[in-house]
Design a protein around this motif. Structure first.
Motif, PDB file in Angstrom:
ATOM      1  N   UNK A 167       0.724  -1.308  -0.164  1.00 25.74           N
ATOM      2  CA  UNK A 167      -0.056  -0.027  -0.100  1.00 25.74           C
ATOM      3  C   UNK A 167       0.807   1.216   0.018  1.00 25.74           C
ATOM      4  N   UNK A 168       1.948   1.314   0.960  1.00 28.54           N
ATOM      5  CA  UNK A 168       2.704   2.514   0.851  1.00 28.54           C
ATOM      6  C   UNK A 168       3.501   2.783  -0.433  1.00 28.54           C
ATOM      7  N   UNK A 169       3.873   1.482  -1.163  1.00 33.17           N
ATOM      8  CA  UNK A 169       4.836   1.427  -2.226  1.00 33.17           C
ATOM      9  C   UNK A 169       3.797   2.056  -3.329  1.00 33.17           C
ATOM     10  N   UNK A 170       2.539   1.780  -3.428  1.00 33.53           N
ATOM     11  CA  UNK A 170       1.536   2.322  -4.249  1.00 33.53           C
ATOM     12  C   UNK A 170       1.271   3.571  -4.217  1.00 33.53           C
ATOM     13  N   UNK A 175       0.614   4.578  -8.081  1.00 36.63           N
ATOM     14  CA  UNK A 175      -0.024   3.416  -8.799  1.00 36.63           C
ATOM     15  C   UNK A 175      -0.922   2.641  -7.996  1.00 36.63           C
ATOM     16  N   UNK A 176      -1.785   1.900  -8.687  1.00 34.13           N
ATOM     17  CA  UNK A 176      -2.655   0.986  -7.862  1.00 34.13           C
ATOM     18  C   UNK A 176      -1.896  -0.022  -7.259  1.00 34.13           C
ATOM     19  N   UNK A 177      -2.846  -0.671  -6.261  1.00 35.93           N
ATOM     20  CA  UNK A 177      -2.155  -1.665  -5.549  1.00 35.93           C
ATOM     21  C   UNK A 177      -1.961  -3.098  -6.575  1.00 35.93           C
ATOM     22  N   UNK A 182       1.497  -6.794  -9.604  1.00 35.55           N
ATOM     23  CA  UNK A 182       2.047  -7.175 -10.945  1.00 35.55           C
ATOM     24  C   UNK A 182       3.553  -7.102 -11.230  1.00 35.55           C
ATOM     25  N   UNK A 183       4.145  -5.657 -10.734  1.00 35.83           N
ATOM     26  CA  UNK A 183       5.508  -5.699 -10.636  1.00 35.83           C
ATOM     27  C   UNK A 183       6.229  -6.656  -9.813  1.00 35.83           C
TER      28      UNK A 183
END
Length: 205
Positions: A167-170, A175-177, A182-183
């Motif tokens: 969530x924090x990376x998104x 970008x979306x969760x 996917x990444x």
């Protein structure tokens, strides 16, 4: 006069450090050194020493993991040299992130401690050769992963290594969760791994 503080829980080690510092010389001439304190018990509970040390020699073994950060906050203008037996790269990198500027191994470089102090006080950094080699090898490994992953995949992977949630990376990269997931799958596939633990082990080895 160089003002030195020593924070080491090992009395035998403190004796050796003091001997090396007292017997020091530069270009054949002795350099006066004033040892302000020689253990955590003689400094930390009482707060700041009335005289600010020019350099603090700090062993992080058998000490609170946050000791470097605490000392750095207490003496923000003092240079911190880690002198320890701990040689793993993760510990070294953490020490530098928390405020150390030099890293000396007791087992191999104790005799160079005075030179490490002079280098550090002249706005340089002394790092034991074996530590330098390990850092270079890690940098080489990181370059390998940089070649394998796209810029975005590497950002996502480094976010995981730094302990960020999906969530924090998104949020950080707007970008979306689902896109983060996917990444992550792409990274796992390229590195031939199956878990977050393996990812962290590979990128922070």
């Amino acid at each position: 006069m160089i003002k030195v503080g020593i924070i080491d829980s090992d009395e035998h080690s403190r004796v050796n450090i003091k001997r090396i510092l007292i017997d020091n010389c530069l270009d054949g001439q002795p350099v006066p050194i004033d040892i302000l304190f020689n253990s955590a018990s003689s400094m930390l509970p009482m707060g700041l020493h009335p005289l600010r040390p020019d350099v603090i020699i700090l062993d992080i073994q058998h000490q609170d993991a946050t000791i470097i950060e605490k000392v750095s906050k207490m003496y923000p203008e003092t240079e911190i040299i880690v002198l320890t037996q701990l040689a793993d790269v993760k510990t070294v990198r953490r020490a530098f992130r928390n405020g150390a500027v030099s890293y000396v191994l007791k087992d191999t470089c104790l005799q160079y401690l005075f030179h490490a102090i002079i280098i550090t006080l002249n706005h340089g950094s002394f790092v034991s050769p074996t530590i330098n080699r390990a850092l270079i090898e890690q940098a080489f490994s990181s370059k390998k992963y940089e070649d394998m992953l796209t810029a975005r995949e590497l950002q996502i992977a480094n976010g995981i290594v730094e302990g960020l949630s999906y969530k924090l990376i998104a949020q950080q990269y707007h970008i979306s969760l689902d896109t983060v997931r996917i990444y992550i799958k792409r990274v796992y596939r390229k590195l031939n791994i199956n878990s977050k633990g393996e990812l962290i082990a590979q990128l922070s080895a």
